[in-house]
Design a protein around this motif. Structure first.
Motif, short mmCIF file in Angstrom:
data_model
loop_
_atom_site.label_atom_id
_atom_site.label_comp_id
_atom_site.label_asym_id
_atom_site.label_seq_id
_atom_site.Cartn_x
_atom_site.Cartn_y
_atom_site.Cartn_z
N LEU A 1 15.71 -11.70 -8.72
CA LEU A 1 15.38 -13.10 -9.00
C LEU A 1 14.13 -13.51 -8.23
N LYS A 2 13.19 -14.08 -8.95
CA LYS A 2 11.96 -14.61 -8.34
C LYS A 2 11.98 -16.13 -8.48
N GLU A 3 11.93 -16.81 -7.36
CA GLU A 3 11.97 -18.27 -7.42
C GLU A 3 10.66 -18.81 -8.01
N VAL A 4 10.79 -19.73 -8.95
CA VAL A 4 9.62 -20.33 -9.60
C VAL A 4 9.79 -21.85 -9.62
N SER A 5 8.71 -22.54 -9.95
CA SER A 5 8.77 -24.00 -10.06
C SER A 5 9.54 -24.38 -11.32
N LYS A 6 9.98 -25.61 -11.35
CA LYS A 6 10.73 -26.11 -12.51
C LYS A 6 9.86 -26.04 -13.77
N ASN A 7 8.58 -26.35 -13.63
CA ASN A 7 7.67 -26.32 -14.78
C ASN A 7 7.55 -24.91 -15.35
N ILE A 8 7.36 -23.94 -14.49
CA ILE A 8 7.24 -22.55 -14.94
C ILE A 8 8.55 -22.08 -15.55
#
Length: 269
Positions: A194-201
């Motif tokens: 799992l790679k944490e990303v922004s809500k937009n991405i």
């Protein structure tokens, strides 16, 4: 009467087709497998089949016969296998063929296939965590260490594969295509990290690539009690002296991209 020998040309034909194609071929300078029978035929077929990591179904009888040859001592097994392989007429003036027959094939302890290589999972300790085993009146009385293991497809060739790759008479051009990283057990078993990303991405990703979770962010005690009940969590971290520290946390939603773990690492290039 002309003697027909198993040659490199014969092997090359087997690598691009199957024994059925080979048997139907008429090679002026190669042994005609269809004219042979019994162990002589199986011996030649074993030499042909073991030259490639891709085995047609016609290879099954000869490979079963070859790997069924055994003795109590490994050196005696090798001797018996060499005698079996020598039943196939080969050009004794071809040093590479003789090396392939006597030093490579005779010393194989197993077959070498791409599926088998990709199933060889290596396990290694990637970190050690200290947790409380026994809680006393004043904190943790006894700690214990837990080994955390990582997993990957083994990037090292087993002996048989290395032997086959060393011969000019084979089609083994084995290549490891993964990054050699070890993955924790949870990630390995589910097949992705799992790679944490922004809500937009996150919302630009395909549905199959998304995963939501939660994480804890340390906050002060005063901030903690201003939060809604469902966003609060208290944790206790034990220190090396046996005491513990109370930590106040805020629960926040986190957004992740699933990164598949490649497990088909070995290919024949």
């Amino acid at each position: 009467m002309k003697t027909h020998f198993l040659t490199k040309a014969t092997l090359s034909l087997a690598l691009v087709g199957s024994l059925s194609i080979l048997n139907a071929a008429s090679l002026s300078n190669g042994v005609k497998i269809q004219t042979l029978s019994g162990d002589t035929k199986l011996s030649c077929e074993a030499l042909l089949c073991l030259a490639s990591p891709i085995k047609p179904s016609e290879c099954a009888p000869s490979l079963a016969r070859y790997f069924g040859i055994s003795a109590k001592k490994w050196r005696d097994t090798i001797t018996k296998r060499k005698n079996f392989l020598k039943l196939c007429p080969v050009d004794n003036g071809d040093s590479q063929m003789i090396y392939y027959r006597d030093q490579v094939v005779a010393n194989l302890d197993s077959e070498c296939t791409i599926p088998a290589l990709n199933k060889r999972v290596e396990k290694q300790i990637i970190r050690v965590e200290k947790v409380c085993a026994v809680v006393g009146d004043n904190g943790c009385a006894t700690f214990k260490e837990i080994n955390i293991y990582g997993f990957r497809v083994n990037p090292n060739l087993p002996r048989s594969c290395a032997l086959l790759a060393s011969s000019a008479y084979t089609d083994y051009r084995l290549k490891y295509t993964c990054n050699k990283q070890f993955y924790d057990e949870v990630s390995w078993n589910r097949g992705y990290t799992l790679k944490e990303v922004s809500k937009n991405i996150y919302f630009t990703l395909k549905e199959s690539e998304r995963e939501q979770g939660s994480k804890l962010i340390p906050v002060s005690q005063s901030e903690f009690y201003k939060l809604p009940q469902e966003e609060r969590k208290i944790t206790q971290n034990y220190n090396a002296l046996g005491g513990y520290i109370t930590q106040y946390n805020k629960i926040v939603v986190s957004f992740y991209q699933k990164i598949p773990i490649k497990k088909d690492c070995w290919i024949n290039d």
